[in-house]
Design a protein around this motif. Structure first.
Motif, mmCIF file in Angstrom:
data_model
loop_
_atom_site.group_PDB
_atom_site.id
_atom_site.type_symbol
_atom_site.label_atom_id
_atom_site.label_comp_id
_atom_site.label_asym_id
_atom_site.label_seq_id
_atom_site.Cartn_x
_atom_site.Cartn_y
_atom_site.Cartn_z
ATOM 1 N N LEU A 31 -13.384 18.340 -2.706
ATOM 2 C CA LEU A 31 -13.569 16.996 -2.143
ATOM 3 C C LEU A 31 -12.616 16.004 -2.801
ATOM 4 C CD1 LEU A 31 -17.421 16.408 -1.826
ATOM 5 C CD2 LEU A 31 -15.726 16.134 -0.033
ATOM 6 N N LYS A 32 -12.549 16.097 -4.130
ATOM 7 C CA LYS A 32 -11.679 15.171 -4.857
ATOM 8 C C LYS A 32 -10.223 15.370 -4.444
ATOM 9 C CE LYS A 32 -10.637 13.292 -9.383
ATOM 10 N NZ LYS A 32 -10.898 13.305 -10.816
ATOM 11 N N SER A 33 -9.855 16.619 -4.275
ATOM 12 C CA SER A 33 -8.495 16.920 -3.879
ATOM 13 C C SER A 33 -8.179 16.308 -2.503
ATOM 14 C CB SER A 33 -8.335 18.437 -3.869
ATOM 15 O OG SER A 33 -7.157 18.792 -3.272
ATOM 16 N N ASP A 34 -9.130 16.432 -1.571
ATOM 17 C CA ASP A 34 -8.940 15.847 -0.233
ATOM 18 C C ASP A 34 -8.841 14.321 -0.302
ATOM 19 O OD1 ASP A 34 -8.922 18.274 1.004
ATOM 20 O OD2 ASP A 34 -10.987 18.196 1.726
ATOM 21 N N VAL A 35 -9.678 13.727 -1.145
ATOM 22 C CA VAL A 35 -9.659 12.260 -1.255
ATOM 23 C C VAL A 35 -8.350 11.792 -1.881
ATOM 24 C CG1 VAL A 35 -10.732 10.285 -2.433
ATOM 25 C CG2 VAL A 35 -12.155 11.906 -1.195
ATOM 26 N N LEU A 36 -7.837 12.553 -2.855
ATOM 27 C CA LEU A 36 -6.543 12.189 -3.455
ATOM 28 C C LEU A 36 -5.416 12.292 -2.413
ATOM 29 C CD1 LEU A 36 -6.754 13.856 -6.996
ATOM 30 C CD2 LEU A 36 -6.887 11.429 -6.431
ATOM 31 N N GLU A 37 -5.532 13.279 -1.535
ATOM 32 C CA GLU A 37 -4.555 13.419 -0.450
ATOM 33 C C GLU A 37 -4.619 12.199 0.473
ATOM 34 O OE1 GLU A 37 -2.313 15.767 -0.258
ATOM 35 O OE2 GLU A 37 -1.495 14.908 1.599
ATOM 36 N N LEU A 38 -5.837 11.784 0.762
ATOM 37 C CA LEU A 38 -6.042 10.614 1.619
ATOM 38 C C LEU A 38 -5.503 9.353 0.932
ATOM 39 C CD1 LEU A 38 -7.195 10.001 4.367
ATOM 40 C CD2 LEU A 38 -9.478 9.983 3.390
ATOM 41 N N HIS A 39 -5.697 9.293 -0.378
ATOM 42 C CA HIS A 39 -5.165 8.170 -1.160
ATOM 43 C C HIS A 39 -3.649 8.090 -0.987
ATOM 44 C CE1 HIS A 39 -4.810 5.527 -4.782
ATOM 45 N NE2 HIS A 39 -3.674 6.178 -4.937
ATOM 46 N N LYS A 40 -2.990 9.259 -1.082
ATOM 47 C CA LYS A 40 -1.522 9.288 -0.940
ATOM 48 C C LYS A 40 -1.101 8.817 0.447
ATOM 49 C CE LYS A 40 -0.570 13.165 -4.009
ATOM 50 N NZ LYS A 40 -0.361 14.613 -3.974
ATOM 51 N N LEU A 41 -1.835 9.292 1.462
ATOM 52 C CA LEU A 41 -1.506 8.898 2.843
ATOM 53 C C LEU A 41 -1.653 7.389 3.023
ATOM 54 C CD1 LEU A 41 -3.299 11.733 4.892
ATOM 55 C CD2 LEU A 41 -0.833 11.415 4.622
ATOM 56 N N ALA A 42 -2.763 6.856 2.515
ATOM 57 C CA ALA A 42 -3.012 5.419 2.679
ATOM 58 C C ALA A 42 -1.950 4.612 1.931
ATOM 59 C CB ALA A 42 -4.413 5.078 2.170
ATOM 60 N N LYS A 43 -1.607 5.087 0.739
ATOM 61 C CA LYS A 43 -0.596 4.373 -0.065
ATOM 62 C C LYS A 43 0.756 4.374 0.656
ATOM 63 C CE LYS A 43 1.487 4.386 -4.676
ATOM 64 N NZ LYS A 43 1.683 5.186 -5.888
ATOM 65 N N ARG A 44 1.104 5.533 1.192
ATOM 66 C CA ARG A 44 2.376 5.654 1.914
ATOM 67 C C ARG A 44 2.389 4.705 3.125
ATOM 68 N NH1 ARG A 44 7.664 6.298 2.300
ATOM 69 N NH2 ARG A 44 8.310 7.140 4.303
ATOM 70 N N SER A 45 1.285 4.628 3.830
ATOM 71 C CA SER A 45 1.260 3.771 5.026
ATOM 72 C C SER A 45 1.381 2.292 4.646
ATOM 73 C CB SER A 45 0.009 4.038 5.871
ATOM 74 O OG SER A 45 -1.130 3.606 5.196
ATOM 75 N N VAL A 46 0.807 1.917 3.514
ATOM 76 C CA VAL A 46 0.950 0.522 3.057
ATOM 77 C C VAL A 46 2.401 0.272 2.628
ATOM 78 C CG1 VAL A 46 0.294 -1.118 1.236
ATOM 79 C CG2 VAL A 46 -1.466 0.237 2.383
ATOM 80 N N GLU A 47 2.971 1.265 1.945
ATOM 81 C CA GLU A 47 4.328 1.148 1.412
ATOM 82 C C GLU A 47 5.350 0.877 2.526
ATOM 83 O OE1 GLU A 47 5.188 4.780 -0.597
ATOM 84 O OE2 GLU A 47 6.482 3.831 -2.061
ATOM 85 N N ILE A 48 5.131 1.481 3.678
ATOM 86 C CA ILE A 48 6.165 1.419 4.731
ATOM 87 C C ILE A 48 5.838 0.457 5.873
ATOM 88 C CG2 ILE A 48 6.951 3.777 4.269
ATOM 89 C CD1 ILE A 48 5.352 4.729 6.676
ATOM 90 N N CYS A 49 4.622 -0.066 5.878
ATOM 91 C CA CYS A 49 4.192 -0.778 7.099
ATOM 92 C C CYS A 49 5.064 -1.992 7.433
ATOM 93 C CB CYS A 49 2.724 -1.165 7.014
ATOM 94 S SG CYS A 49 2.368 -2.409 5.781
ATOM 95 N N LEU A 50 5.625 -2.636 6.411
ATOM 96 C CA LEU A 50 6.415 -3.836 6.721
ATOM 97 C C LEU A 50 7.759 -3.497 7.371
ATOM 98 C CD1 LEU A 50 5.641 -6.245 3.758
ATOM 99 C CD2 LEU A 50 4.518 -6.027 5.970
ATOM 100 N N LYS A 51 8.188 -2.261 7.173
ATOM 101 C CA LYS A 51 9.414 -1.843 7.883
ATOM 102 C C LYS A 51 9.123 -1.790 9.380
ATOM 103 C CE LYS A 51 11.596 0.796 4.184
ATOM 104 N NZ LYS A 51 11.853 2.144 3.679
ATOM 105 N N GLY A 52 7.940 -1.389 9.711
ATOM 106 C CA GLY A 52 7.534 -1.391 11.117
ATOM 107 C C GLY A 52 7.513 -2.801 11.662
ATOM 108 N N LEU A 53 7.030 -3.704 10.822
ATOM 109 C CA LEU A 53 6.994 -5.126 11.225
ATOM 110 C C LEU A 53 8.408 -5.662 11.423
ATOM 111 C CD1 LEU A 53 4.636 -7.244 11.473
ATOM 112 C CD2 LEU A 53 5.229 -7.993 9.179
ATOM 113 N N ARG A 54 9.360 -4.973 10.794
ATOM 114 C CA ARG A 54 10.770 -5.354 10.963
ATOM 115 C C ARG A 54 11.434 -4.473 12.032
ATOM 116 N NH1 ARG A 54 10.183 -6.088 5.022
ATOM 117 N NH2 ARG A 54 10.755 -8.247 4.541
ATOM 118 N N SER A 55 10.619 -3.953 12.929
ATOM 119 C CA SER A 55 11.090 -3.230 14.131
ATOM 120 C C SER A 55 11.682 -1.848 13.881
ATOM 121 C CB SER A 55 12.127 -4.073 14.907
ATOM 122 O OG SER A 55 11.646 -5.357 15.100
ATOM 123 N N ASP A 56 11.237 -1.157 12.874
ATOM 124 C CA ASP A 56 11.727 0.212 12.642
ATOM 125 C C ASP A 56 10.814 1.195 13.388
ATOM 126 O OD1 ASP A 56 12.211 2.762 11.618
ATOM 127 O OD2 ASP A 56 12.871 1.972 9.682
#
Lengths: 200, 250
Positions: free
Chosen positions: A9-34
């Motif tokens: 379970l912890k391993s899955d949640v850490l994976e989800l943490h990485k996914l969420a972090k990555r999506s936050v990291e890149i989301c503003l590029k989308g806002l800049r039309s990427d």
């Protein structure tokens, strides 16, 4: 037996943490039309949905099979809630990437918000590794900072003659992500110390 | 006022100290669970409450047990056991007696009623309280040995209740019962605690969590932790309790 399930379970949640972090990291590029970033956040959102469903199922199964108590119970219940928070974060970031913004002042404020959110992610990563000292204080301070940038962005928008509702939603979503990360931190404290704390 | 209170209670079997200075307060009208691994002294502690331990020749007791503020050692032992009923792990009805007589026996013996009609009322009341009346009302003259295991245990509860005790001790009352019978007994505990104090010994943490308001954890004759059930099960204060509850002990 239960230890293996909890580890998984912890391993899955850490994976989800990485996914969420990555999506936050890149989301503003989308806002800049990427467009490529837009596609990536959509993929992340789908993966997070699946992972969240798996975690939910595995938590319910663990409860049914082992009737956990004490730390095990706190861990499983918290994993369900933490998982939902991460999934929600990926929803919010995907929505942000669908908007567009070219106002430099706002983009700078949004960048500031994202940088602070990424610091919150890092604080939470350390907490998963066992460093929960000052977790509440650190997350509280960082969330305050996110709120301050949010207020500055909203003040700017209120002064504009024409303001897109998308920008308001973007600011609101980033501020909301800070709240969700605070809730995740509160849940980690609950797991480790059995205390119910409030981080905004 | 506490229903039962122990003050620095110590118990030996020969030279072996099995209860090591326990101070415990059990409030009135609650279900209080005593849990712990086999051999930790749970059943011994329970038997000290109603002075049943005195029947064991090698047992020696120090300290005090108070029943509603009065030392049980200053009371007549028969009176103590009238006020503190007990149900054991293995249902022990009198097999050769009828269902009716099993419940009526103690009441008759202690001359608590003056007429057959009064006795009938008490038997019916006790069987209803034990959630057995509907199943046996048409066969009260049948032998107790004809009942199922779960019914026998409820008959033993009815027998204890007929004496109108203030406290009911239950020593692993569902250890030999199937899940359906176990559930009936647990529902019964929930109903009965409205009127009397129940102290249950169990080595099933799940059962303690289901039925009790307070729980005490015993280990090697010592009281490790006591508290409200929800607090102990969600966030035990002691590492030993945590290890026991999560099955990581030993």
């Amino acid at each position: 037996m239960i230890e293996r399930r909890l580890e998984a379970l912890k391993s899955d949640v850490l994976e989800l943490h990485k996914l969420a972090k990555r999506s936050v990291e890149i989301c503003l590029k989308g806002l800049r039309s990427d467009d490529e970033i837009r596609r990536e956040t959509a993929r992340i959102e789908q993966m997070a949905d699946v992972l969240n469903t798996d975690i939910d199922f595995n938590c319910v199964t663990a409860i049914a099979l082992y009737q956990p108590v004490a730390r095990d119970l706190r861990f499983i219940i918290s994993m369900m809630k933490i998982s939902s928070s991460y999934e929600r974060i990926t929803d919010l970031t995907q929505e942000i990437t669908m908007y567009e913004c070219s106002d430099e002042f706002l983009l700078e404020k949004f960048d500031n918000m994202v940088d602070t959110l990424l610091t919150m992610f890092e604080v939470i990563e350390r907490a998963y590794e066992g460093d929960t000292e000052n977790l509440r204080r650190q997350l509280w301070a960082l969330d305050d900072l996110v709120d301050r940038y949010y207020v500055e962005a909203m003040d700017r928008m209120s002064e504009m003659s024409r303001c897109s509702v998308d920008w308001i939603i973007t600011a609101r979503h980033l501020e909301r992500i800070g709240d969700l990360l605070g809730k995740i931190g509160a849940r980690i404290i609950f797991i480790e110390e059995g205390r119910r704390v409030w981080i905004k | 006022m506490n229903a039962i209170e122990t003050i620095n209670l110590r118990i030996w079997y020969g030279n072996n100290e099995v209860i090591r200075g326990i101070n415990l307060a059990i409030p009135e009208n609650v279900c209080f669970a005593i849990m712990g691994p086999s051999g930790c002294g749970k059943s011994t502690l329970l038997r000290a409450f109603n002075r049943l331990l005195e029947l064991n020749e090698i047992a020696r007791v120090e300290g005090d047990v108070k029943l509603f503020g009065r030392s049980v050692y200053g009371m007549d032992s028969v009176e103590v056991r009238r006020q503190i009923g007990m149900v054991f792990q293995i249902p022990n009805p009198f097999p050769h007696l009828s269902i009716y007589d099993n419940v009526a026996l103690g009441v008759r013996y202690n001359r608590l009623v003056e007429s057959k009609r009064e006795l009938d009322k008490i038997v019916e009341w006790a069987l209803k309280k034990a959630a057995l009346w509907d199943e046996v009302k048409d066969r009260l003259k049948d032998r107790a040995s004809e009942l199922s295991g779960g019914q026998m245990q409820r008959l033993c509860i009815a027998r204890a209740l007929a004496m109108r005790p203030k406290v009911l001790l239950m020593d692993e009352p569902t250890a030999n019962l199937d899940p359906i019978s176990t559930r009936k007994i647990e529902e019964l505990i929930y109903e009965l605690k409205k009127e009397l104090t129940i102290v249950i010994v169990t080595h099933s943490p799940a059962q303690a969590a289901r039925v009790s308001d307070y729980v005490a954890f015993l280990y090697l004759g010592k009281l490790v932790e006591v508290g409200k059930t929800e607090d102990v099960f969600e966030n035990p204060k002691e590492k030993l309790t945590e290890e026991y509850l999560t099955g990581r002990m030993g």
